[in-house]
Design a protein around this motif. Structure first.
Motif, PDB file in Angstrom:
ATOM      1  N   SER A  60       1.054  -0.984   0.013  1.00 24.33           N
ATOM      2  CA  SER A  60      -0.107   0.007  -0.152  1.00 24.33           C
ATOM      3  C   SER A  60       0.913   1.329  -0.014  1.00 24.33           C
ATOM      4  O   SER A  60       2.088   1.153   0.491  1.00 24.33           O
ATOM      5  N   GLY A  61       0.360   2.317  -0.525  1.00 22.68           N
ATOM      6  CA  GLY A  61       0.925   3.478  -0.410  1.00 22.68           C
ATOM      7  C   GLY A  61       0.915   4.329   0.889  1.00 22.68           C
ATOM      8  O   GLY A  61       1.539   5.407   1.243  1.00 22.68           O
ATOM      9  N   HIS A  62      -0.144   3.813   1.636  1.00 17.78           N
ATOM     10  CA  HIS A  62      -0.122   4.466   3.063  1.00 17.78           C
ATOM     11  C   HIS A  62       0.515   3.626   4.165  1.00 17.78           C
ATOM     12  O   HIS A  62       0.157   2.309   4.063  1.00 17.78           O
ATOM     13  N   ASN A  63       1.056   4.217   4.699  1.00 17.77           N
ATOM     14  CA  ASN A  63       1.790   3.343   6.104  1.00 17.77           C
ATOM     15  C   ASN A  63       0.952   2.564   6.835  1.00 17.77           C
ATOM     16  O   ASN A  63       1.138   1.592   7.489  1.00 17.77           O
ATOM     17  N   TRP A  64      -0.269   3.206   7.192  1.00 17.64           N
ATOM     18  CA  TRP A  64      -1.261   2.516   7.959  1.00 17.64           C
ATOM     19  C   TRP A  64      -1.798   1.251   7.492  1.00 17.64           C
ATOM     20  O   TRP A  64      -2.045   0.376   8.352  1.00 17.64           O
ATOM     21  N   ASN A  65      -1.499   0.935   6.012  1.00 18.55           N
ATOM     22  CA  ASN A  65      -2.076  -0.365   5.645  1.00 18.55           C
ATOM     23  C   ASN A  65      -0.997  -1.182   5.119  1.00 18.55           C
ATOM     24  O   ASN A  65      -1.162  -2.363   4.626  1.00 18.55           O
ATOM     25  N   LYS A  66       0.339  -1.049   5.723  1.00 20.94           N
ATOM     26  CA  LYS A  66       1.554  -1.821   5.548  1.00 20.94           C
ATOM     27  C   LYS A  66       1.666  -2.837   6.797  1.00 20.94           C
ATOM     28  O   LYS A  66       1.077  -2.331   7.885  1.00 20.94           O
ATOM     29  N   ASP A  67       2.311  -3.731   6.467  1.00 17.71           N
ATOM     30  CA  ASP A  67       2.765  -4.774   7.549  1.00 17.71           C
ATOM     31  C   ASP A  67       4.091  -4.150   8.496  1.00 17.71           C
ATOM     32  O   ASP A  67       4.762  -3.818   7.919  1.00 17.71           O
ATOM     33  N   LEU A  68       4.022  -4.797   9.680  1.00 19.65           N
ATOM     34  CA  LEU A  68       5.260  -4.455  10.457  1.00 19.65           C
ATOM     35  C   LEU A  68       6.014  -5.849  10.822  1.00 19.65           C
ATOM     36  O   LEU A  68       5.385  -6.826  10.587  1.00 19.65           O
ATOM     37  N   MET A  69       7.133  -5.816  10.671  1.00 17.81           N
ATOM     38  CA  MET A  69       8.058  -7.081  11.240  1.00 17.81           C
ATOM     39  C   MET A  69       8.689  -6.699  12.398  1.00 17.81           C
ATOM     40  O   MET A  69       9.514  -5.552  12.499  1.00 17.81           O
ATOM     41  N   ILE A  70       8.554  -7.399  13.588  1.00 18.62           N
ATOM     42  CA  ILE A  70       9.322  -7.120  14.842  1.00 18.62           C
ATOM     43  C   ILE A  70      10.228  -8.323  14.893  1.00 18.62           C
ATOM     44  O   ILE A  70       9.895  -9.427  15.108  1.00 18.62           O
ATOM     45  N   PHE A  71      11.608  -7.839  15.080  1.00 19.43           N
ATOM     46  CA  PHE A  71      12.476  -8.673  15.220  1.00 19.43           C
ATOM     47  C   PHE A  71      13.084  -8.710  16.639  1.00 19.43           C
ATOM     48  O   PHE A  71      13.205  -7.388  17.118  1.00 19.43           O
ATOM     49  N   TYR A  72      13.242  -9.827  17.380  1.00 20.53           N
ATOM     50  CA  TYR A  72      13.611  -9.729  18.861  1.00 20.53           C
ATOM     51  C   TYR A  72      15.023 -10.546  18.681  1.00 20.53           C
ATOM     52  O   TYR A  72      15.247 -11.469  18.132  1.00 20.53           O
ATOM     53  N   ALA A  73      15.776 -10.177  19.845  1.00 25.39           N
ATOM     54  CA  ALA A  73      17.223 -10.730  19.825  1.00 25.39           C
ATOM     55  C   ALA A  73      17.212 -12.360  20.148  1.00 25.39           C
ATOM     56  O   ALA A  73      18.140 -12.969  19.925  1.00 25.39           O
ATOM     57  N   SER A  74      16.031 -12.729  20.622  1.00 26.63           N
ATOM     58  CA  SER A  74      15.931 -14.228  21.036  1.00 26.63           C
ATOM     59  C   SER A  74      15.687 -15.001  19.597  1.00 26.63           C
ATOM     60  O   SER A  74      15.788 -16.107  19.673  1.00 26.63           O
ATOM     61  N   GLY A  75      15.438 -14.255  18.512  1.00 26.91           N
ATOM     62  CA  GLY A  75      15.419 -15.088  17.468  1.00 26.91           C
ATOM     63  C   GLY A  75      13.988 -15.207  16.788  1.00 26.91           C
ATOM     64  O   GLY A  75      13.728 -15.819  15.974  1.00 26.91           O
ATOM     65  N   LYS A  76      13.135 -14.724  17.613  1.00 27.31           N
ATOM     66  CA  LYS A  76      11.588 -14.484  17.404  1.00 27.31           C
ATOM     67  C   LYS A  76      11.301 -13.440  16.337  1.00 27.31           C
ATOM     68  O   LYS A  76      11.902 -12.334  16.404  1.00 27.31           O
ATOM     69  N   VAL A  77      10.406 -13.605  15.391  1.00 27.19           N
ATOM     70  CA  VAL A  77      10.047 -12.489  14.610  1.00 27.19           C
ATOM     71  C   VAL A  77       8.483 -12.508  14.420  1.00 27.19           C
ATOM     72  O   VAL A  77       7.725 -13.726  14.658  1.00 27.19           O
ATOM     73  N   GLU A  78       7.802 -11.338  14.485  1.00 27.96           N
ATOM     74  CA  GLU A  78       6.393 -11.270  14.442  1.00 27.96           C
ATOM     75  C   GLU A  78       6.043 -10.323  13.111  1.00 27.96           C
ATOM     76  O   GLU A  78       6.701  -9.298  12.987  1.00 27.96           O
ATOM     77  N   ILE A  79       5.026 -10.805  12.563  1.00 28.18           N
ATOM     78  CA  ILE A  79       4.493  -9.993  11.250  1.00 28.18           C
ATOM     79  C   ILE A  79       2.966  -9.831  11.641  1.00 28.18           C
ATOM     80  O   ILE A  79       2.273 -10.371  11.716  1.00 28.18           O
ATOM     81  N   ILE A  80       2.629  -8.294  11.367  1.00 24.62           N
ATOM     82  CA  ILE A  80       1.447  -7.945  11.889  1.00 24.62           C
ATOM     83  C   ILE A  80       1.151  -6.536  10.759  1.00 24.62           C
ATOM     84  O   ILE A  80       1.974  -5.818  10.814  1.00 24.62           O
TER      85      ILE A  80
END
Length: 142
Positions: free
Chosen positions: A51-71
Motif C-alpha cells: 500500500s502507499g499508506h503506512n497505516w495499511n502496511k505490515d510490520l516486522m518485529i525482530f527480537y534478539a531471542s530469534g523470534k519474529v512477528e509480522i502484523i
C-alpha cells in the motif's frame, strides 16, 4: 613535489597483506534487543504490491531471542501476529524465517542506513522481495 606527495600517499595507503574481516550482521535486525521495521515494499518482478499508506502496511518485529512477528500496522493491539523464528547468516547474507506452515528464504541484496532490501530465493515459500525500513514517526507528515 606535488606528484611526489601523491605518489607517497598511494604507496603508503595500500592494505596489501592486511586481512579483511567479514561484517557481522547478527544484530542488524534487532540492535541486540528488539526492533520494529515497516515493510515498505513487497514486490514480484519489480512490481510493488504494498500500500502507499503506512497505516495499511505490515510490520516486522525482530527480537534478539530469534523470534519474529509480522502484523498489519492497523491490527496492532487488535489481533495476534504471525509468529516465527529467524536466522540471519552473516557470511552468505541470507535471512531464513520459519513459520509453522512455511519457510521464507531471502538474500540481503542491499543494506543502507535506513533500508534493507531482501530478495526471495528459489525454494522459498514467499515470492515477494521485501524492502524494510525502521518504523517512521507515526505523526510525521500530518
Amino acid at each position: 613535489m606535488k606528484y611526489l606527495v601523491v605518489l607517497s600517499l598511494v604507496l603508503t595507503g595500500c592494505t596489501d597483506g592486511i586481512p579483511l574481516q567479514n561484517v557481522d550482521y547478527s544484530s542488524l535486525l534487532t540492535d541486540d534487543n528488539s526492533k520494529v521495521w515497516l515493510i515498505n515494499k513487497q514486490s514480484v518482478d519489480k512490481v510493488n504490491f504494498a500500500s502507499g499508506h503506512n497505516w495499511n502496511k505490515d510490520l516486522m518485529i525482530f527480537y534478539a531471542s530469534g523470534k519474529v512477528e509480522i502484523i498489519p500496522m492497523k491490527a496492532m493491539g487488535k489481533s495476534f501476529p504471525k509468529i516465527g523464528e529467524y536466522y540471519l547468516n552473516s557470511d552468505s547474507k541470507r535471512l531464513e524465517i520459519s513459520f509453522p506452515d512455511e519457510e521464507w528464504k531471502m538474500d540481503l541484496k542491499y543494506i543502507t542506513e535506513d533500508s534493507i532490501y531482501m530478495k526471495s530465493v528459489k525454494g522459498s515459500d514467499t515470492r515477494f522481495d521485501i524492502q524494510i525500513i525502521p518504523l517512521p514517526e507515526l505523526g510525521k507528515g500530518r
